[in-house]
Design a protein around this motif. Structure first.
Motif, PDB file in Angstrom:
ATOM      1  N   THR A 239      23.750  10.031 -19.619  1.00 41.73           N
ATOM      2  CA  THR A 239      23.356  10.043 -21.023  1.00 41.73           C
ATOM      3  C   THR A 239      21.865   9.776 -21.158  1.00 41.73           C
ATOM      4  OG1 THR A 239      25.535   9.227 -21.641  1.00 41.73           O
ATOM      5  CG2 THR A 239      23.810   9.052 -23.288  1.00 41.73           C
ATOM      6  N   ILE A 240      21.454   8.648 -20.675  1.00 39.93           N
ATOM      7  CA  ILE A 240      20.037   8.302 -20.716  1.00 39.93           C
ATOM      8  C   ILE A 240      19.319   8.847 -19.486  1.00 39.93           C
ATOM      9  CG2 ILE A 240      18.422   6.366 -20.651  1.00 39.93           C
ATOM     10  CD1 ILE A 240      20.400   4.839 -22.407  1.00 39.93           C
ATOM     11  N   THR A 241      19.981   8.797 -18.356  1.00 37.85           N
ATOM     12  CA  THR A 241      19.427   9.382 -17.129  1.00 37.85           C
ATOM     13  C   THR A 241      20.247  10.607 -16.744  1.00 37.85           C
ATOM     14  OG1 THR A 241      20.814   8.058 -15.646  1.00 37.85           O
ATOM     15  CG2 THR A 241      18.720   7.094 -16.362  1.00 37.85           C
ATOM     16  N   TYR A 242      19.713  11.421 -15.850  1.00 36.65           N
ATOM     17  CA  TYR A 242      20.400  12.634 -15.434  1.00 36.65           C
ATOM     18  C   TYR A 242      21.672  12.316 -14.661  1.00 36.65           C
ATOM     19  CZ  TYR A 242      16.601  15.599 -17.007  1.00 36.65           C
ATOM     20  OH  TYR A 242      15.698  16.247 -17.802  1.00 36.65           O
ATOM     21  N   GLY A 243      21.726  11.161 -14.045  1.00 40.26           N
ATOM     22  CA  GLY A 243      22.946  10.722 -13.377  1.00 40.26           C
ATOM     23  C   GLY A 243      23.067  11.158 -11.937  1.00 40.26           C
ATOM     24  N   ASN A 244      22.227  12.067 -11.507  1.00 40.43           N
ATOM     25  CA  ASN A 244      22.287  12.514 -10.109  1.00 40.43           C
ATOM     26  C   ASN A 244      21.356  11.646  -9.265  1.00 40.43           C
ATOM     27  OD1 ASN A 244      24.095  14.588 -10.666  1.00 40.43           O
ATOM     28  ND2 ASN A 244      22.445  15.971 -11.262  1.00 40.43           N
ATOM     29  N   ARG A 245      21.717  10.395  -9.157  1.00 41.90           N
ATOM     30  CA  ARG A 245      20.907   9.483  -8.353  1.00 41.90           C
ATOM     31  C   ARG A 245      20.978   9.889  -6.888  1.00 41.90           C
ATOM     32  NH1 ARG A 245      23.236   3.750 -10.068  1.00 41.90           N
ATOM     33  NH2 ARG A 245      25.137   4.861  -9.458  1.00 41.90           N
ATOM     34  N   ARG A 246      19.837   9.889  -6.252  1.00 42.23           N
ATOM     35  CA  ARG A 246      19.792  10.304  -4.850  1.00 42.23           C
ATOM     36  C   ARG A 246      19.167   9.209  -4.013  1.00 42.23           C
ATOM     37  NH1 ARG A 246      21.165  15.168  -3.576  1.00 42.23           N
ATOM     38  NH2 ARG A 246      20.094  14.961  -1.565  1.00 42.23           N
ATOM     39  N   ALA A 247      19.702   9.091  -2.780  1.00 42.90           N
ATOM     40  CA  ALA A 247      19.147   8.103  -1.862  1.00 42.90           C
ATOM     41  C   ALA A 247      17.747   8.526  -1.445  1.00 42.90           C
ATOM     42  CB  ALA A 247      20.051   7.967  -0.631  1.00 42.90           C
ATOM     43  N   ALA A 248      16.795   7.604  -1.586  1.00 38.21           N
ATOM     44  CA  ALA A 248      15.411   7.923  -1.263  1.00 38.21           C
ATOM     45  C   ALA A 248      14.868   7.117  -0.097  1.00 38.21           C
ATOM     46  CB  ALA A 248      14.533   7.690  -2.494  1.00 38.21           C
ATOM     47  N   GLU A 249      15.528   5.980   0.213  1.00 33.24           N
ATOM     48  CA  GLU A 249      14.944   5.112   1.231  1.00 33.24           C
ATOM     49  C   GLU A 249      15.977   4.107   1.736  1.00 33.24           C
ATOM     50  OE1 GLU A 249      12.162   1.320   0.615  1.00 33.24           O
ATOM     51  OE2 GLU A 249      11.114   3.215   0.135  1.00 33.24           O
ATOM     52  N   PHE A 250      15.937   3.815   3.025  1.00 26.45           N
ATOM     53  CA  PHE A 250      16.734   2.743   3.606  1.00 26.45           C
ATOM     54  C   PHE A 250      15.782   1.586   3.939  1.00 26.45           C
ATOM     55  CE2 PHE A 250      19.248   6.531   4.960  1.00 26.45           C
ATOM     56  CZ  PHE A 250      20.442   6.222   4.329  1.00 26.45           C
ATOM     57  N   THR A 251      16.134   0.391   3.493  1.00 22.36           N
ATOM     58  CA  THR A 251      15.326  -0.796   3.817  1.00 22.36           C
ATOM     59  C   THR A 251      16.207  -1.827   4.496  1.00 22.36           C
ATOM     60  OG1 THR A 251      13.904  -0.422   1.891  1.00 22.36           O
ATOM     61  CG2 THR A 251      13.858  -2.625   2.898  1.00 22.36           C
ATOM     62  N   ALA A 252      16.001  -2.057   5.790  1.00 24.98           N
ATOM     63  CA  ALA A 252      16.805  -3.018   6.541  1.00 24.98           C
ATOM     64  C   ALA A 252      16.203  -4.409   6.428  1.00 24.98           C
ATOM     65  CB  ALA A 252      16.915  -2.597   7.998  1.00 24.98           C
ATOM     66  N   LEU A 253      17.043  -5.415   6.425  1.00 24.34           N
ATOM     67  CA  LEU A 253      16.559  -6.789   6.430  1.00 24.34           C
ATOM     68  C   LEU A 253      16.012  -7.139   7.802  1.00 24.34           C
ATOM     69  CD1 LEU A 253      19.293  -8.717   4.392  1.00 24.34           C
ATOM     70  CD2 LEU A 253      17.226  -7.588   3.567  1.00 24.34           C
ATOM     71  N   ARG A 254      15.182  -8.200   7.839  1.00 30.34           N
ATOM     72  CA  ARG A 254      14.614  -8.638   9.106  1.00 30.34           C
ATOM     73  C   ARG A 254      15.721  -8.981  10.110  1.00 30.34           C
ATOM     74  NH1 ARG A 254      10.835 -11.359   5.742  1.00 30.34           N
ATOM     75  NH2 ARG A 254      12.159 -13.226   5.841  1.00 30.34           N
ATOM     76  N   GLY A 255      15.566  -8.538  11.336  1.00 28.75           N
ATOM     77  CA  GLY A 255      16.549  -8.787  12.375  1.00 28.75           C
ATOM     78  C   GLY A 255      17.618  -7.727  12.456  1.00 28.75           C
ATOM     79  N   ILE A 256      17.602  -6.787  11.497  1.00 28.58           N
ATOM     80  CA  ILE A 256      18.581  -5.679  11.471  1.00 28.58           C
ATOM     81  C   ILE A 256      17.840  -4.391  11.778  1.00 28.58           C
ATOM     82  CG2 ILE A 256      20.289  -4.429  10.115  1.00 28.58           C
ATOM     83  CD1 ILE A 256      21.039  -7.348  10.657  1.00 28.58           C
ATOM     84  N   SER A 257      18.331  -3.638  12.755  1.00 31.90           N
ATOM     85  CA  SER A 257      17.658  -2.377  13.055  1.00 31.90           C
ATOM     86  C   SER A 257      17.951  -1.361  11.966  1.00 31.90           C
ATOM     87  CB  SER A 257      18.110  -1.839  14.414  1.00 31.90           C
ATOM     88  OG  SER A 257      19.455  -1.376  14.343  1.00 31.90           O
ATOM     89  N   LEU A 258      16.969  -0.515  11.705  1.00 34.15           N
ATOM     90  CA  LEU A 258      17.142   0.528  10.685  1.00 34.15           C
ATOM     91  C   LEU A 258      18.296   1.446  11.054  1.00 34.15           C
ATOM     92  CD1 LEU A 258      16.059   1.747   8.060  1.00 34.15           C
ATOM     93  CD2 LEU A 258      14.501   3.152   9.429  1.00 34.15           C
ATOM     94  N   HIS A 259      18.473   1.679  12.351  1.00 33.24           N
ATOM     95  CA  HIS A 259      19.564   2.553  12.825  1.00 33.24           C
ATOM     96  C   HIS A 259      20.921   1.967  12.440  1.00 33.24           C
ATOM     97  CE1 HIS A 259      21.926   5.182  15.425  1.00 33.24           C
ATOM     98  NE2 HIS A 259      22.528   4.097  15.913  1.00 33.24           N
TER      99      HIS A 259
END
Length: 735
Positions: free
Chosen positions: A352-372
């Protein structure tokens, strides 16, 4: 915690193709907004004549009085030659054609009033004929026996051809590419592209699938691809098309509370003026100023509010018609009227207010966690996620090296409004979840409350909050990913950044609503920071973050307790309670059956932003009614200056000074007023059907504008119109 803050084609179904979008568009053009032609008047005339039946006329008290007056005047006109001649007026002789002239124009007044309603109904009937073409009986493949596992969706499930008219509530049917969907229902298995142009006029196909809020399908639409299994949710004759036909034909239109109240007021005024007309002659008789009965009837008709009395029903029907033109099915006139009085508008953020097709843009891992590790967990939990967001996570993960060939499998945990999470329970007892931050943290801490697992380190929570805040402040949606081992030990891996885009032009539209005194509230399941950023960008007044179905219901009740009328949209079963509670509940046609039953309007296009247009149509209905009521009353005031002097000027010469229009004679003045009173109804029919031009103004400014334009216009128009008619009447011998 919620926060409310201000700021292959089958052989079994060889049925004809339903109307195309071109035909639907042609129909819409023929019956579109503002369409009004002489042909419509001619086509509506037989209906207007049928409405002269007193059994129908008594429903409109004002015009019923006019019909009685017309009938009585006609009797007098027939009897006059046997009773000693024509009537007189104001002490002056009048031609024998005078009473016949009054009777003729009184009948025309009643016919013109009926014509306004008949034209409005005729436009609806034209739309109904177009809709009936979509209601052709089709052959349906009803499931008669399931496979060994009892699965109706299995390809070896037995089916039998039946007529769509023989389908009952709860029947299971199969539809494949090329089939017409035999009735309203919910998809319980499969996904398909569906052509809904026969219903909506929109040629672009839409996707309908099971397991979500876009599972509903409408009878008469056509499957273009794939295979779906449908559970029928309506009885024959009770589909949305059937209900829409009934609506647009006006067969079930009930008068709204405001319309009833105005009818009572008009009836009361008419009764008062009947008493005035009945007592006028005995009083005037003391001064030898008695007037004839036809003149008294003419006075009565000019005094009572015939203009708005004639157009009131047409205004209501036209308001419903404008909604139908926009593919909105209103269950009652009350809902349309309530839309005009709405003071609080609840709007879902997504779609309604947004298009609604939210897309993943970025992965952010916490410290000590590998991005993989984060990418692997997020992708695995999203492989069976049918939402655009879930698919986008998998797509982004693949771009960063994820392959699903060796991905573990497990039991899918779907997203619900209550848990605000989804994920996967693996075979080794471990679990993966992704969802709102507060929900994921609560899921992990649930084990701690049971004396299991380990508490989350404060540093980990602080880092998580910082990432959530960063994404939220950018207007994105943070999706937290976490895992839980078989022993209950939980670990947060990181955050997925979902981008959400606000639709263009909404800020200006919300500003218009604000100027109309309508408060807008955005409802979202996002966290408060994300909600705040989106709300500020869109320009809404308030927002409700991390909203559950219970929160929505509580907010609506709170607003109503404060004297506000609330409107909202919804499409899911979880929206049904709030839709039922709202004064105007607009359910999406693609939504669940529960949502459509709970709401008092259904949007066949399933466009949540249409709620704003519905409010505008409702307000236009109320403004049109108010404007024409103002015109009618002012119109009656001006006609006094034609009737009263003409009635008594021969006896009381001093009244000649009131004859400011300088009308030719008493007889011509009275007849001219009656003619104008009839003609003005026909002149105003297009305005009643099209509606008064709507502007986003406050109530006080709208009132001032109505008084200035329609009040002043209602006074001036009769002076000009009656004078011009008098110039024509005066050339008739004897006048």
């Amino acid at each position: 915690m919620s926060a409310l803050t201000t700021t292959d084609a089958p052989e079994h179904n060889p049925e004809p193709t339903p109307p195309t979008s071109e035909s639907a568009s042609a129909s819409a053009s023929a019956n579109g907004k503002g369409a009004f032609t002489a042909a419509q008047l001619v086509a509506a005339l037989p209906g207007a004549m049928r409405k002269l039946d007193p059994r129908q006329m008594w429903r409109n008290p004002v015009m019923f009085i006019v019909e009685i007056g017309a009938a009585y005047t006609t009797v007098l006109a027939i009897a006059e030659p046997f009773l000693g001649g024509a009537a007189d007026s104001g002490g002056s002789s009048v031609p024998g054609s005078f009473t016949w002239g009054i009777a003729l124009w009184l009948w025309l007044t009643v016919i013109f009033a009926n014509l306004a309603e008949a034209v409005a109904e005729g436009r609806g009937k034209a739309q109904a004929e177009s809709l009936r073409a979509t209601r052709t009986s089709t052959t349906a493949a009803r499931v008669t026996s399931y496979d060994a596992q009892g699965d109706p969706a299995a390809t070896n499930a037995a089916t039998a051809p039946v007529s769509s008219a023989d389908l009952t509530l709860g029947d299971i049917v199969v539809a494949v590419a090329g089939d017409l969907i035999p009735g309203d229902g919910d998809i319980i298995w499969g996904i398909a592209s569906v052509d809904e142009s026969a219903i909506t006029g929109e040629s672009a196909p839409v996707i309908r699938e099971s397991g979500g809020d876009r599972s509903a399908v409408t009878g008469g639409t056509r499957v273009l691809s794939d295979r779906i299994v449908i559970r029928i949710t309506s009885k024959p004759g009770e589909t949305f098309v059937d209900r829409m036909i009934t609506l647009v034909e006006g067969a079930s239109r009930q008068k709204t509370p405001n319309e009833i109240a105005l009818n009572i007021l008009l009836a009361s005024l008419s009764i008062i003026f009947v008493v005035v007309a009945l007592t006028l002659n005995p009083i005037a008789g003391y001064s030898d100023a008695a007037v004839s009965v036809p003149v008294l009837i003419a006075l009565l008709v000019c005094l009572i509010p015939t203009t708005i009395g004639a157009l009131l029903s047409a205004i209501g029907i036209a308001g419903m018609d404008r909604l139908v033109q926009r593919n909105v099915l209103a269950m009652s006139g009350r809902a349309v009227e309530a839309a005009g009085d709405v003071t609080t508008l609840l709007l879902d953020k997504t779609g309604t207010i947004t298009y609604g097709n939210r897309r993943a843009a970025e992965f952010t891992a916490l410290r000590g966690i590998s991005l993989h590790t984060l990418i692997q967990a997020a992708a695995v939990s999203s492989l069976s996620d049918p939402t655009p967001e879930g698919k986008s996570i998998v797509d982004l993960a693949k771009e960063q090296g994820f392959t699903d060939s060796a991905a573990p499998t497990g039991e899918i945990v779907p997203f619900t409004a209550q848990t605000r999470m989804s994920g996967l329970d693996l075979a080794d007892g471990s679990q993966i979840r992704k969802g709102a931050g507060s929900a994921v943290i609560a899921w992990i801490e649930q084990e701690q409350a049971l004396g299991q697992g380990h508490p989350l380190p404060s540093s980990e929570l602080d880092e998580l909050e910082a990432n959530i805040e960063r994404i939220s402040n950018a207007g994105g949606t943070p999706l937290v990913v976490a895992t839980k081992a078989a022993d209950g030990t939980g670990q947060i891996l990181g955050v997925v950044y979902l981008k959400d885009i606000v639709k263009e032009g909404l800020r200006e539209r919300f500003a218009e609503l604000r100027s109309m005194g309508i408060r807008t509230v955005m409802i979202t399941g996002d966290n408060p920071l994300t909600a705040k950023a989106i709300a500020a960008e869109a320009g809404v007044d308030d927002y409700l973050a991390e909203a559950t179905p219970e929160d929505k219901l509580a907010l609506i009740r709170k607003e109503q307790d404060g004297g506000n009328l609330v409107a909202m949209t919804g499409d899911g079963t979880n929206d049904a309670p709030a839709l039922a509670q709202a004064d105007v509940g607009v359910a999406m046609n693609t939504g669940t059956s529960a949502a459509k039953e709970a709401g008092n309007m259904v949007d066949l296009d399933s466009d949540p932003t249409k709620l704003i247009d519905i409010v505008r149509i409702g307000k236009q209905l109320l403004i049109t009614r108010g404007a024409l009521t103002t015109f009618s009353i002012a119109n009656d005031v001006a006609k006094y200056f034609a009737i009263i002097p003409a009635m008594f000027a021969g006896v009381f010469p001093g009244l000649a000074m009131l004859n400011i229009m300088q009308l030719h004679s008493p007889a011509s003045a009275i007849l001219s007023a009656i003619i104008f009173n009839a003609i003005i109804i026909v002149v105003l029919i297009p305005l009643a059907l099209r509606g008064v031009s709507y502007r986003a103004l406050s109530a006080s400014k709208i009132l001032s504008r109505n008084i200035l334009v329609y009040g002043l216009g209602g006074i001036v128009a009769p002076f000009i119109g009656i004078k011009l008619i008098d110039l024509v009447v005066s050339v008739i011998p004897g006048f």
